[in-house]
Design a protein around this motif. Structure first.
Motif, PDB file in Angstrom:
ATOM      1  N   ASN A 191       0.834  -1.198   0.000  1.00  7.74           N
ATOM      2  CA  ASN A 191       0.000   0.000   0.000  1.00  7.74           C
ATOM      3  C   ASN A 191       0.873   1.254   0.000  1.00  7.74           C
ATOM      4  O   ASN A 191       1.933   1.292   0.634  1.00  7.74           O
ATOM      5  N   GLU A 232       4.051   1.413   2.464  1.00  5.05           N
ATOM      6  CA  GLU A 232       3.945   0.749   3.758  1.00  5.05           C
ATOM      7  C   GLU A 232       4.697  -0.579   3.712  1.00  5.05           C
ATOM      8  O   GLU A 232       4.315  -1.493   2.989  1.00  5.05           O
ATOM      9  N   ARG A 248       0.848  -1.058  11.894  1.00  2.62           N
ATOM     10  CA  ARG A 248       1.403  -2.168  11.115  1.00  2.62           C
ATOM     11  C   ARG A 248       0.688  -2.286   9.772  1.00  2.62           C
ATOM     12  O   ARG A 248      -0.516  -2.067   9.670  1.00  2.62           O
ATOM     13  N   ALA A 249       1.451  -2.635   8.766  1.00  2.00           N
ATOM     14  CA  ALA A 249       0.892  -2.784   7.429  1.00  2.00           C
ATOM     15  C   ALA A 249      -0.034  -3.986   7.375  1.00  2.00           C
ATOM     16  O   ALA A 249       0.185  -5.002   8.054  1.00  2.00           O
ATOM     17  N   THR A 250      -1.079  -3.871   6.575  1.00  2.00           N
ATOM     18  CA  THR A 250      -1.980  -5.003   6.340  1.00  2.00           C
ATOM     19  C   THR A 250      -1.343  -5.939   5.331  1.00  2.00           C
ATOM     20  O   THR A 250      -0.983  -5.516   4.221  1.00  2.00           O
ATOM     21  N   VAL A 251      -1.167  -7.189   5.698  1.00  2.03           N
ATOM     22  CA  VAL A 251      -0.564  -8.185   4.805  1.00  2.03           C
ATOM     23  C   VAL A 251      -1.679  -9.070   4.260  1.00  2.03           C
ATOM     24  O   VAL A 251      -2.313  -9.824   4.999  1.00  2.03           O
ATOM     25  N   HIS A 252      -1.936  -8.933   2.961  1.00  2.49           N
ATOM     26  CA  HIS A 252      -3.034  -9.669   2.335  1.00  2.49           C
ATOM     27  C   HIS A 252      -2.615 -11.103   2.017  1.00  2.49           C
ATOM     28  O   HIS A 252      -1.425 -11.431   1.946  1.00  2.49           O
ATOM     29  N   SER A 267       2.577 -12.487   2.124  1.00  3.41           N
ATOM     30  CA  SER A 267       3.474 -12.571   3.279  1.00  3.41           C
ATOM     31  C   SER A 267       4.844 -13.059   2.825  1.00  3.41           C
ATOM     32  O   SER A 267       5.014 -13.591   1.719  1.00  3.41           O
TER      33      SER A 267
END
Length: 326
Positions: free
Chosen positions: A240, A263, A298-302, A306
């Motif tokens: 992002n 991010e 914290r960044a969103t990890v889709h 990962s």
């Protein structure tokens, strides 16, 4: 042992100094005030300072163009840390000044923009006198007060200040001996400025899980869809962007670079893959550092983005290439 040297936008009392104090106290570092952010950054490049603390973004003005442009060219530097400083302004003047007397207001350009509605309502027609920093006018007023205490025959030559009042940080009022004409004159009570610590390239700070990576990216000239191609390098890897701004390259009309905050951290697989993608499709990519976020978000990890997902996919590809998988 020598202490680290930090260049910052001075004189004392600026919001930049407040940011610097969040990084290191005056007992543990040498503070080196500068007349503008470009001088602070160049002090690091020249070796006159070890680090610089400069504003890079505000909630009202967005990116600080002088900082973005200075980091985009010249000897490479990197961002090591960011800090956030709430911003408020006081209209102040020499003691004995009344609000009705104010016709010309000294202010840093960002301060003027952040207070323009209040100024239009309370000082319609007031003229903006640009200042190099938020406390530079306060220092001038303080100097003029000292001069007024000297007998007329002994005063040094000098003209008038050229302004009647100034927009200054509240913390600058008392140290400079100013009188308050109005408090809390900023139009937005939620003003925040983001500052960064600038240093020379070296070991990247370790990933924390709540990080930013800052880049300066050029696009191919006259290539339809070049911006989309650049953005896809982030999107397909789940990275992002928290900020993206265009800045003129400066060599001809119509040529722009993009200053980007993404991010994540360069040590993370998705960010590393995105940077490799940019390197393949863009003529110029300047890495300006990966560093902890000040807000610790914290960044969103889709799903599928990962580190483990990337490593598994790479292992699977290796198995296909050497005939161990089908």
């Amino acid at each position: 042992m020598s202490v680290p040297r930090y260049a910052y936008l001075g004189p004392a009392g600026t919001f930049t100094e407040a940011a610097l104090r969040q990084v290191v106290g005056p007992d543990d570092a040498l503070y080196i005030p500068q007349v503008d952010v470009v001088s602070a950054i160049e002090a690091v490049r020249s070796g006159a300072a070890d680090f610089a603390v400069v504003a890079i973004e505000s909630t009202v003005e967005g990116g600080v163009t002088a900082t973005l442009d200075s980091l985009a060219v010249g000897t490479p530097l990197v961002l090591l840390r960011e800090v956030l400083v709430p911003v408020d302004f006081t209209l102040a003047a020499a003691p004995g000044t009344d609000l009705a007397d104010v016709r010309r207001v000294a202010a840093h350009p960002h301060a003027w923009v952040q207070c323009r509605r209040w100024l239009a309502a309370h000082l319609p027609g007031a003229v903006h006198v640009p200042a190099t920093s938020n406390t530079a006018p306060a220092a001038l007023i303080a100097d003029s007060l000292v001069v007024e205490l000297v007998p007329a025959g002994d005063r040094v030559a000098g003209g008038p200040l050229g302004f009647d009042a100034a927009l200054v940080p509240p913390a600058a009022v008392e140290p400079y001996g100013l009188a308050v004409l109005a408090d809390h004159v900023a139009d937005n009570p939620s003003l925040v400025t983001r500052f960064v610590v600038v240093g020379r390239p070296g070991a990247v700070p370790a990933a924390t899980g709540a990080d930013k990576t800052t880049l300066d990216v050029h696009l191919p000239s006259n290539d339809a869809g070049a911006l989309l191609t650049m953005l896809e390098q982030f999107a397909v890897r789940g990275v992002n962007l928290s900020r993206i701004e265009s800045r003129p390259v400066g060599d001809s009309l119509g040529r722009y670079s993009f200053s980007i905050d993404a991010e994540g951290h360069i040590a993370e697989e998705r960010m590393g893959e995105a940077l490799m993608g940019l390197h393949r499709v863009c003529p110029h990519v300047r890495f300006l550092g990966s560093y902890p976020r000040a807000d610790d978000v914290r960044a969103t990890v889709h799903i599928g983005t990962s580190d483990r997902d990337f490593l598994d996919a790479r292992e699977w590809l290796g198995q296909l290439r050497d005939g161990r998988a089908h």
